[in-house]
Scaffold this active site. Structure first.
Site, PDB file in Angstrom:
ATOM      1  CB  SER A   7      64.201  12.660  94.744  1.00  0.00           C
ATOM      2  OG  SER A   7      62.854  12.381  95.397  1.00  0.00           O
ATOM      3  CG  HIS A  32      66.099   8.619  95.176  1.00  0.00           C
ATOM      4  ND1 HIS A  32      66.871   7.749  95.980  1.00  0.00           N
ATOM      5  CD2 HIS A  32      65.131   9.017  96.219  1.00  0.00           C
ATOM      6  CE1 HIS A  32      66.633   7.698  97.362  1.00  0.00           C
ATOM      7  NE2 HIS A  32      65.609   8.494  97.448  1.00  0.00           N
ATOM      8  CG  ASP A  34      62.072   9.760  98.158  1.00  0.00           C
ATOM      9  OD1 ASP A  34      62.968   8.995  98.747  1.00  0.00           O
ATOM     10  OD2 ASP A  34      62.491  10.668  97.347  1.00  0.00           O
ATOM     11  CG  MET A  36      57.696   9.005 101.935  1.00  0.00           C
ATOM     12  SD  MET A  36      57.416  10.733 102.083  1.00  0.00           S
ATOM     13  CE  MET A  36      59.161  11.291 101.413  1.00  0.00           C
ATOM     14  CG  HIS A  65      64.521   6.136 100.434  1.00  0.00           C
ATOM     15  ND1 HIS A  65      64.700   7.417 100.578  1.00  0.00           N
ATOM     16  CD2 HIS A  65      64.818   5.415 101.519  1.00  0.00           C
ATOM     17  CE1 HIS A  65      64.775   7.557 102.084  1.00  0.00           C
ATOM     18  NE2 HIS A  65      64.973   6.371 102.469  1.00  0.00           N
ATOM     19  CG  MET A  67      61.669   7.039 103.742  1.00  0.00           C
ATOM     20  SD  MET A  67      61.624   8.500 103.154  1.00  0.00           S
ATOM     21  CE  MET A  67      61.512   8.204 101.204  1.00  0.00           C
ATOM     22  CG  MET A 136      67.796   9.403 105.411  1.00  0.00           C
ATOM     23  SD  MET A 136      67.044   9.585 103.565  1.00  0.00           S
ATOM     24  CE  MET A 136      66.164  11.069 103.782  1.00  0.00           C
ATOM     25  N   GLY A 144      62.647  19.267  99.606  1.00  0.00           N
ATOM     26  CA  GLY A 144      63.008  20.633  99.948  1.00  0.00           C
ATOM     27  C   GLY A 144      63.285  21.303 101.297  1.00  0.00           C
ATOM     28  CG  ASP A 174      67.093  11.054  99.859  1.00  0.00           C
ATOM     29  OD1 ASP A 174      66.923  12.030  99.308  1.00  0.00           O
ATOM     30  OD2 ASP A 174      66.352   9.944 100.196  1.00  0.00           O
TER      31      ASP A 174
END
Ligand code: DX5
Ligand code: ZN
Length: 219
Positions: A7, A32, A34, A36, A65, A67, A136, A144, A174
């Site tokens: 990621s 990957h 992310d 958001m 991905h 979100m 998820m 983290g 993930d």
């Protein structure tokens, strides 16, 4: 052979190009990415411009991905930016058939994700229609975090469903995955491991990739 999907959220953005090249040299399977929106999740990351930059730096498969509360609005910009696969959440599209078809028409691979509090039953009826299920194993929004163990049962149930129905859908996991728990996640039935902090924080990324590649997927 299980696959590893670093990621990019876990990379060092002050030397992103170097981290991308170094990840490629380590023999990863996909990046990957992310995305958001500060609404579906309590954080904002990056958008199509950075995806395009990463696409220009690497030939590797880009797994995006989303979100986002309104993922459909952004399918086209992300596909144009170089997304090879787009994952959206069942929580925003509980009846996702038409949304899946929209991505198929763009020649994009399709992933469906569920949050830790969502029951696995919500996604099982759609596994035949998608390329990948993304389980998820943390509350989405930040890298983290600690792996939520109840994800393992979801993975087992999804793998059994895939086997029983002779599907070829991948199971990606993930959040909070690293060298210490990768094996138990793959043994539960996952075949793609997303790793943010564990991958970019690793002193030997090539060894971590090989470790994952040596794991046999449940079939
Ligand atoms: C969380 C993201 C994850 C995250 C994983 O919202 O979807 O992909 O970057 O990071 P680690 O591996 O550090 O938990
Ligand atoms: Zn993710």
């Amino acid at each position: 052979m299980a696959k590893i999907a670093p990621s990019v959220l876990g990379a060092d953005f002050s030397r992103l190009a170097e981290d991308i090249r170094n990840a490629d040299d380590a023999g990863i399977d996909m990046f990957h990415l992310d995305i958001m929106d500060g609404h579906f999740v309590p954080n904002i990351s990056f958008g199509p411009a950075l995806v395009q930059t990463i696409d220009s730096l690497s030939e590797t498969f880009l797994d995006v991905h989303l979100m986002l509360s309104e993922p459909q609005k952004y399918f086209e910009p992300f596909v144009k930016a170089g997304a090879d696969s787009i994952t959206f959440h069942i929580e925003v599209h509980p009846d996702p058939h038409d949304v899946i078809m929209q991505l198929r028409e763009m020649n994009c691979r399709v992933g469906l994700s569920l949050n830790p509090e969502t029951k696995i039953d919500a996604v099982l009826p759609y596994l035949a229609e998608v390329d990948m299920l993304l389980v998820m194993s943390v509350h989405p929004g930040f890298g983290g975090q600690k792996f939520i163990e109840s994800a393992l049962d979801k993975i087992r149930i999804a793998r059994k469903y895939i086997i029983d129905n002779s599907l070829s859908t991948s199971i990606q996991v993930d959040g909070g995955v690293g060298a210490g728990n990768a094996e138990s996640v793959v043994k539960a039935g996952a075949d793609i491991l997303v790793m943010g902090s564990a991958f970019f924080g690793s002193a030997d990324r090539t060894r971590l990739s090989s470790l994952v590649h040596e794991m046999s997927v449940v079939t």
